[in-house]
Design a protein around this motif. Sequence first.
Motif, PDB file in Angstrom:
ATOM      1  N   PHE A 544     -11.307  52.794  10.841  1.00  0.00           N
ATOM      2  CA  PHE A 544     -12.689  53.234  10.992  1.00  0.00           C
ATOM      3  C   PHE A 544     -12.854  53.227  12.710  1.00  0.00           C
ATOM      4  O   PHE A 544     -14.217  53.834  12.970  1.00  0.00           O
ATOM      5  CB  PHE A 544     -13.068  51.497  11.094  1.00  0.00           C
ATOM      6  CG  PHE A 544     -13.959  51.012  12.380  1.00  0.00           C
ATOM      7  CD1 PHE A 544     -15.603  51.810  12.133  1.00  0.00           C
ATOM      8  CD2 PHE A 544     -14.074  50.321  13.540  1.00  0.00           C
ATOM      9  CE1 PHE A 544     -16.725  51.032  12.866  1.00  0.00           C
ATOM     10  CE2 PHE A 544     -14.838  50.091  14.604  1.00  0.00           C
ATOM     11  CZ  PHE A 544     -16.202  50.683  14.032  1.00  0.00           C
ATOM     12  N   PRO A 545     -11.730  53.163  13.795  1.00  0.00           N
ATOM     13  CA  PRO A 545     -11.983  53.568  15.118  1.00  0.00           C
ATOM     14  C   PRO A 545     -11.808  56.008  14.949  1.00  0.00           C
ATOM     15  O   PRO A 545     -12.429  56.031  15.141  1.00  0.00           O
ATOM     16  CB  PRO A 545     -10.440  53.621  15.649  1.00  0.00           C
ATOM     17  CG  PRO A 545     -10.672  51.836  15.044  1.00  0.00           C
ATOM     18  CD  PRO A 545     -10.588  52.872  13.820  1.00  0.00           C
ATOM     19  N   ARG A 548     -15.952  56.640  13.939  1.00  0.00           N
ATOM     20  CA  ARG A 548     -16.370  55.896  15.013  1.00  0.00           C
ATOM     21  C   ARG A 548     -16.736  57.640  15.527  1.00  0.00           C
ATOM     22  O   ARG A 548     -17.598  57.798  16.472  1.00  0.00           O
ATOM     23  CB  ARG A 548     -16.478  54.861  15.078  1.00  0.00           C
ATOM     24  CG  ARG A 548     -17.721  54.332  16.577  1.00  0.00           C
ATOM     25  CD  ARG A 548     -17.292  52.830  16.924  1.00  0.00           C
ATOM     26  NE  ARG A 548     -16.118  53.034  17.401  1.00  0.00           N
ATOM     27  CZ  ARG A 548     -15.413  51.250  17.838  1.00  0.00           C
ATOM     28  NH1 ARG A 548     -16.170  50.447  17.730  1.00  0.00           N
ATOM     29  NH2 ARG A 548     -14.448  51.544  18.341  1.00  0.00           N
ATOM     30  N   GLU A 549     -14.990  57.638  16.261  1.00  0.00           N
ATOM     31  CA  GLU A 549     -14.866  58.232  17.296  1.00  0.00           C
ATOM     32  C   GLU A 549     -15.510  59.717  16.227  1.00  0.00           C
ATOM     33  O   GLU A 549     -16.225  60.934  17.316  1.00  0.00           O
ATOM     34  CB  GLU A 549     -13.272  59.086  17.713  1.00  0.00           C
ATOM     35  CG  GLU A 549     -12.931  60.235  18.533  1.00  0.00           C
ATOM     36  CD  GLU A 549     -11.354  59.662  18.770  1.00  0.00           C
ATOM     37  OE1 GLU A 549     -11.200  60.768  19.603  1.00  0.00           O
ATOM     38  OE2 GLU A 549     -10.718  59.148  18.363  1.00  0.00           O
ATOM     39  N   PHE A 552     -19.276  60.110  17.136  1.00  0.00           N
ATOM     40  CA  PHE A 552     -20.099  60.298  18.390  1.00  0.00           C
ATOM     41  C   PHE A 552     -19.362  61.879  19.079  1.00  0.00           C
ATOM     42  O   PHE A 552     -20.824  62.162  19.786  1.00  0.00           O
ATOM     43  CB  PHE A 552     -19.080  59.237  19.325  1.00  0.00           C
ATOM     44  CG  PHE A 552     -19.807  57.819  19.006  1.00  0.00           C
ATOM     45  CD1 PHE A 552     -20.884  57.496  19.725  1.00  0.00           C
ATOM     46  CD2 PHE A 552     -19.220  56.425  19.302  1.00  0.00           C
ATOM     47  CE1 PHE A 552     -21.228  56.091  19.345  1.00  0.00           C
ATOM     48  CE2 PHE A 552     -19.664  54.911  19.416  1.00  0.00           C
ATOM     49  CZ  PHE A 552     -20.419  54.601  19.490  1.00  0.00           C
ATOM     50  N   CYS A 665     -17.941  50.893   5.052  1.00  0.00           N
ATOM     51  CA  CYS A 665     -18.835  49.979   4.914  1.00  0.00           C
ATOM     52  C   CYS A 665     -18.811  49.127   3.920  1.00  0.00           C
ATOM     53  O   CYS A 665     -18.979  48.071   4.900  1.00  0.00           O
ATOM     54  CB  CYS A 665     -20.577  51.530   5.131  1.00  0.00           C
ATOM     55  SG  CYS A 665     -20.365  53.050   5.979  1.00  0.00           S
ATOM     56  N   ASP A 676     -20.320  46.858  12.996  1.00  0.00           N
ATOM     57  CA  ASP A 676     -19.660  47.941  12.958  1.00  0.00           C
ATOM     58  C   ASP A 676     -19.902  48.489  11.928  1.00  0.00           C
ATOM     59  O   ASP A 676     -20.183  50.059  11.440  1.00  0.00           O
ATOM     60  CB  ASP A 676     -18.454  47.542  12.987  1.00  0.00           C
ATOM     61  CG  ASP A 676     -17.860  46.917  14.219  1.00  0.00           C
ATOM     62  OD1 ASP A 676     -17.734  47.259  15.155  1.00  0.00           O
ATOM     63  OD2 ASP A 676     -17.018  46.667  13.665  1.00  0.00           O
ATOM     64  N   GLN A 679     -23.533  50.493  11.947  1.00  0.00           N
ATOM     65  CA  GLN A 679     -23.141  51.844  13.574  1.00  0.00           C
ATOM     66  C   GLN A 679     -23.249  52.878  13.054  1.00  0.00           C
ATOM     67  O   GLN A 679     -23.112  53.877  13.278  1.00  0.00           O
ATOM     68  CB  GLN A 679     -22.263  51.271  14.489  1.00  0.00           C
ATOM     69  CG  GLN A 679     -22.722  52.415  15.736  1.00  0.00           C
ATOM     70  CD  GLN A 679     -20.943  52.336  16.287  1.00  0.00           C
ATOM     71  OE1 GLN A 679     -19.814  51.618  15.876  1.00  0.00           O
ATOM     72  NE2 GLN A 679     -20.870  51.705  17.760  1.00  0.00           N
ATOM     73  N   ILE A 680     -22.552  53.113  12.023  1.00  0.00           N
ATOM     74  CA  ILE A 680     -21.684  54.022  10.927  1.00  0.00           C
ATOM     75  C   ILE A 680     -22.517  54.797  10.263  1.00  0.00           C
ATOM     76  O   ILE A 680     -22.664  55.730  10.115  1.00  0.00           O
ATOM     77  CB  ILE A 680     -20.586  53.812  10.638  1.00  0.00           C
ATOM     78  CG1 ILE A 680     -19.113  53.130  11.310  1.00  0.00           C
ATOM     79  CG2 ILE A 680     -19.556  54.825   9.146  1.00  0.00           C
ATOM     80  CD1 ILE A 680     -18.474  53.935  11.596  1.00  0.00           C
ATOM     81  N   LEU A 683     -24.997  56.401  12.597  1.00  0.00           N
ATOM     82  CA  LEU A 683     -24.491  57.709  13.293  1.00  0.00           C
ATOM     83  C   LEU A 683     -24.393  58.423  12.541  1.00  0.00           C
ATOM     84  O   LEU A 683     -24.737  59.793  12.231  1.00  0.00           O
ATOM     85  CB  LEU A 683     -23.283  58.125  13.496  1.00  0.00           C
ATOM     86  CG  LEU A 683     -23.324  56.226  15.359  1.00  0.00           C
ATOM     87  CD1 LEU A 683     -21.691  56.775  15.219  1.00  0.00           C
ATOM     88  CD2 LEU A 683     -23.724  57.340  16.285  1.00  0.00           C
ATOM     89  N   CYS A 684     -24.160  58.123  10.603  1.00  0.00           N
ATOM     90  CA  CYS A 684     -24.344  59.368   9.531  1.00  0.00           C
ATOM     91  C   CYS A 684     -25.446  59.955   9.329  1.00  0.00           C
ATOM     92  O   CYS A 684     -25.863  61.365   9.049  1.00  0.00           O
ATOM     93  CB  CYS A 684     -23.552  58.399   8.450  1.00  0.00           C
ATOM     94  SG  CYS A 684     -21.341  57.818   8.505  1.00  0.00           S
TER      95      CYS A 684
END
Length: 933
Positions: A544-545, A548-549, A552, A665, A676, A679-680, A683-684
């Motif tokens: 996950f990190p 997400r990074e 971003f 997800c 979370d 959020q993913i 962003l996608c």
Amino acid sequence: MEDTQGTIAMRDYCADELPLELGLEEEEEDNDNDDDGDGENNGASEEEDEQEYGFRFQGEMNPLAFVEEHDAAGLQPYERFEQVQYHYEALAAKKHNTPASPHYYSRETPAKRLRQEEIHGASFEEIMEAMNYGMRRKSKKTKKKGRRKGSKKKINSELTRKLGDATLHYAHGRYEEAISDLNEVILLAPNLSDPYHTLGLIYNEMGDKKRALNFYMIAAHLTPKDASLWKLLVTWSIELDNKRQANYCLSKAITADPEDINLQFHRASIYVELGEYHKAAESYEQISRLCPDNIEVLKTATQLYQKCGQHERAIYILEDYLTNHVNDADLSMVDLLASVHMEGKAHDKALEHIKHAQQVYCAEKDIPLHLLIKSGICHAHLRQTEKAETIFSVLQQENACTHPHLIIEVADSLMTVEQYESALKYYTMLDGDGNKYNGYLHLKIAKCYVSLRKRVQAIEYFYRAIHQLDDSVDARLTLSSLLLEEGRDDEAISVLSPQMESESALEPTSRISRQWWLNGKIKLKLSQIYKAKGSFEAFVDVIFPVIRETLFLETYQQKVKARKRLSTTVLHERVKVLDDHQTGNVFQGFKPLASAAELSKASRAKRLLRKKATIKEEKKAAALAAGIDWKSDDSDDECPQDLREPPLPVLLKNEEHHHLIIDLCKSLSALQRYWDALQIINLCLKLACNTLSPERKEDLRTLGAQVAYNISDPAHGWDCVRYIVSRHPYSFSAWNCYYKVMSRMDNRYSKHNKFLHNMRVKHKDSVPPIMISAHMFTMISQHQAAAREYLEAYRLMPDSPLINLCVGTSLINLALGLRLQNKHQCMAQGLAFLFNNFRLCDNSQEALYNIARAYHHIGLVSLATTYYEKVLAMPEKDYPIPKLPNENQDPMDYKRPGYCDLRREAAYNLHLIYKKSGAFDLARQVLKDYLTF
């Protein structure tokens, strides 16, 4: 000739067609007394003058402005002179119809080159007419050869006196007086080099080295054959870390003193420092022609040609050397030529040169070992295995420590041709001293074992390699795959996970290079292992990190690219092609040749710079007026430099990564980390404009819609559910998901109302949006509007139990209002719909309870009692609570048995009726029978 203010003159007797920006300074001469010297000698002199130029100040200009202020475009002094020379060469080339210099075209862009070709094609009369050439016409008299009388300007006595006074002032340390006198001399005679040179000396003594360099630069251009002055400028430019200016001065110094070979060496080395390897190679090649016996220079030129990709040129130089040294060639040149051929996969040609050297140069002695080994490598690549092994046999275990580089070269070559057993034999010769190779020797041995499918030995050497390698990412990934194949999952996880003590033991200087566990490939592999083992929580914690990074960073980089704002540096570079038009500037009126597009860009850049400067001054004035310390903020001028590479590049373009995102997800949703997951997904979708296929986008939006109704603020999932129902406007499941999200939001949510209205207009025969509108009217007690919507839905689906129930309840609620005239008719219609619901539900307990509750609501308690008793006499089995597709089971949904049975609700309502009618015993008995445990 007639002086033109604001121009720079070029002395050249042949360049007689010049535009306005470049004036030709003809030497002062008397037309009646042209010459009286020897024609032959002067002819040679004239031919020599044709090949060089000198710049001269011309008109009523102040040359001191050049060192007093810098051009707004930020040009260095040497760049001004480069432009002058460039113009001269361009115009001289036009006259002679030849390139101006070897690099005249190579340093220009195709657009500028086309511009030059256009100028070359114009006639002199067209140029004169277009540019309003103001100089007098050149005399049509035939020039006579010979020395011209009066061609040298003589210094009058007043200037001589002032120069002498200035020199005395300088000698006695009276610098201000000396500067004053020299300034007067420059204004009277701007083309004398002595005052500029003396000013350079003075400012150097005063510590103003930058101004001194500018004066020296002018003095050097006025006396271009003074090599010592150019050499001094080279030294100063290097001290100021201005390598390009040093290179410019070196070129001038070489022209002035072509015999000084050290200058050419120096220029070649500066080319290397500037990264201009092609020019450096050409320089070394020129030096090799002057020093044909210097082998190292030729080697350097060859290596530089290789570095810039010109292998053919490198081969030509080496073969030319061998051709010219048939009997006394240096074997190191043969070795280098063989290496170049081998690098280009021409092993047969390399072998020919080595054999030729062995027959010609080594006929009476043994061939050097390194050449012999190269021949063996060539045989190996040519699949001549037996010959290669025969040659390699000279390398034994005894001399392994003597020639380790040759052994590694042999082993690498054998590994390249897939002879892993043979390569392993030579690698293991050095295994005893393997630690001094920083793990790379063990890594190569491990790769050999992998190719030979010997996993146990490969694992052993991979373990030995990763403890020494600084960058062990690929080695750890391969090792983990081997461990998984051996069924050693825990070891594979350990290899990919950092030790707790290792992070604290690292020095700050080595922390960046040794943090292999932060690499995206490591995290991806580790997450795959956890997922295969079913450890979803660990899988989420690892991947996950990273995802997400990555998302971003890619989002931020996409925003930066979308800005398309030019930096101040780029704007200054574009402005360079424009005339500055500063009064008193040395180069006033000078305008480089450029295309119309470049001039247009430069004009826009100049306006932008002025606008930026104005805004900057306004901010400064406002800050000072407010009593605040003003600090210039140019952060928006330059492109951000802190953008780092995402851990997982091209995340959305990889099919495997897409499935990884979906799995992540789903895992986040299963762990109830809905925020979370959403959020993913968002962003996608934000990055998926041009990268994801429609199918992948729909997968993400469907998943987002399923997640949206589980978060505290469902507004964040609005886009997903809206997309789902837009794609499936007749799907009850999609609308159920939509309504579940919207029922938790404010009913006055403007986007929702507008969207719902649009869907109803676009799909008039879709029942779900009609029902949702009716429910919204019911929630705000507008029963008449609700009944109208429910009846519209009933017209489309008359056999739906839910619609009949809703129509019945809305009509009953409407009948209880104050404004309705025919209340009894409306009430009867409502009850009729409830009985229709009872029929469609096959006389179910729920339908009976709804009828009883309706009678109870309107006050017909006797009828209500009858139907409540029917409900009490009908037990109902439990049914699972309906769920949306892929919706997770809520732990609160697991209730005690009988949660679908309505007898308790019916008993409670019935006891209220008995109690209100005074039958307390009956009420008490009903509670005792049905509501006690």
